[in-house]
Design an enzyme around this catalytic site. Structure first.
Site, PDB file in Angstrom:
ATOM      1  N   HIS A 149       0.852  -1.185   0.000  1.00  0.00           N
ATOM      2  CA  HIS A 149       0.000   0.000   0.000  1.00  0.00           C
ATOM      3  C   HIS A 149       0.885   1.231   0.000  1.00  0.00           C
ATOM      4  CE1 HIS A 149      -3.053   2.914   1.282  1.00  0.00           C
ATOM      5  NE2 HIS A 149      -3.943   2.038   0.893  1.00  0.00           N
ATOM      6  N   ASP A 169      -7.831  -4.766   0.287  1.00  0.00           N
ATOM      7  CA  ASP A 169      -8.423  -5.524  -0.818  1.00  0.00           C
ATOM      8  C   ASP A 169      -8.432  -7.025  -0.557  1.00  0.00           C
ATOM      9  OD1 ASP A 169      -8.766  -3.173  -2.392  1.00  0.00           O
ATOM     10  OD2 ASP A 169      -6.643  -3.244  -2.899  1.00  0.00           O
TER      11      ASP A 169
END
Length: 392
Positions: free
Chosen positions: A257, A312
């Site tokens: 990320h 996710d």
């Protein structure tokens, strides 16, 4: 390079605006909405209550909460011209493109500047109905109209499934929707604020944000996580599959990320949610065990990169357990993130300055080797004999 300019690839490390909506601490792995840490309301606050917090800066009292829920519920219904637009969209057009088109057609919200909370509530209320209407058409059935007596989350599931969701389904989806309403200057929110900074209307800003969310590097990743888990199939196959993927430079979706370097707290909370309500589900078991292998191999192949599990990964698991189709993962993300978009658009309108970054000219940029797909970008697939005649 022009004097005073700083070039940051992908705008990494660059702050483009101030916000009072959320605090994102990537080094410590913390998220706060206003002054409330996300962990404080992941199970006991509704979609509407958290939306109210982001929009108005405080949690509503009981009476105000009920009023806000009634306002959102009353605005769920689609105008006739939007339904006609949806009816005419070919089946092969993906859901996010359909959603973007339908939102652009919401002229009942009045395309005016400055934007208003009435417009915001209308858009947020109608996005689930647009998705459900389109899904009904794809499945060859009549649309299930919204119910006024159900809250935002329960009504969305009701329109999709045709029955009131179970308590577990509603709790799992509500938690997901709450945890993904807002995340600072993410790509889709930044897009919305750029459009809003031009004094374009709230509908156009939201539509642009939907286009950004569609990309697989932003909102489209959960479906690719599910595809990866399907290919792996079982824990005993995981290590060999992942080594092949890493050695061929395949991106491992659901890990890494831009902001979070220690942990993505949303991922940890969604993992806990899955284990709390569906620990025996085969997909949950597979995801938990495969995650351990992925993290170990990422450290082996990419040492020091701090590639943590992101939202996710477990979003794909939670949405699957609820029963949502894979094609609905990213649209469902839009159901939640639309709250944050509207909050940022309103904040931009209140403190507006045109967002207008500069570019650094590079003479040698055109000499760099382009990616393999670039040469095919203008291939129309038509042979010369098939090319239409052009009259000048």
């Amino acid at each position: 390079m022009s004097r005073g300019l700083v070039l940051a690839d992908g705008l990494e490390g660059v702050a483009a605006f101030e916000t009072g909506l959320s605090l994102i601490d990537g080094d410590e792995g913390r998220i706060s909405y206003r002054d409330y840490p996300a962990e404080a309301f992941q199970y006991d606050k509704s979609f509407e209550e958290v939306a109210y917090l982001l929009w108005y800066g405080k949690f509503p009292m009981t009476e105000k909460s009920e009023e806000f829920q009634r306002i959102l519920a009353a605005r769920r219904f689609l105008p006739k011209h939007v339904k006609l637009t949806l009816d005419q969209m070919p089946a092969e057009v993906d859901m996010m493109s359909v959603l973007q088109t339908a939102v652009s057609a919401l002229k009942d919200c009045e395309s005016t500047w400055p934007p208003s909370w009435d417009q915001a509530s209308s858009i947020v209320s109608k996005i689930p109905t647009i998705i459900a209407y389109r899904q009904a058409r794809l499945e060859g059935r009549e649309m299930i109209e919204p119910r006024l007596d159900l809250n935002h989350t329960a009504n969305y599931l009701y329109m999709l499934f045709g029955e009131v969701p179970t308590e577990i389904q509603q709790t799992m989806l509500e938690t997901y929707l709450v945890l993904t309403q807002e995340l600072g200057s993410n790509p889709s929110t930044f897009t919305a604020r750029v459009v809003a900074s031009t004094r374009s209307d709230l509908i156009s800003s939201t539509s642009a944000a939907i286009g950004a969310l569609k990309g697989p590097l932003h909102g489209g990743a959960p479906s690719e996580v599910l595809e990866m888990l399907r290919e792996i199939k079982s824990v005993d196959r995981a290590e060999a599959w992942l080594r092949r993927a890493l050695e061929s430079d395949r991106r491992i979706m659901g890990f890494g990320h831009r902001i979070f370097k220690r942990q993505d707290p949303r991922s940890a909370m969604l993992k806990a949610l899955a284990l709390r309500f569906a620990a025996d589900h085969p997909l949950v078991k597979l995801a938990v065990e495969v995650e351990e292998t992925i993290l170990r191999l990422l450290e082996e192949y990419k040492p020091g990169r701090r590639l943590v599990t992101n939202v996710d990964y477990y979003a794909s698991v939670v949405l699957s357990v609820i029963g949502l189709k894979e094609s609905l993962f990213t649209p469902t993300f839009a159901v939640s993130r639309s709250v944050g978009w509207c909050a940022h658009i309103m904040e931009q309108a209140m403190h507006n300055r045109l967002i207008y970054p500069q570019a650094v000219y590079s003479r040698d940029l055109h000499t760099r080797k382009p990616p393999a797909w670039f040469g095919r970008a203008i291939d129309t697939g038509l042979h010369e004999a098939e090319m239409p005649e052009v009259v000048l």
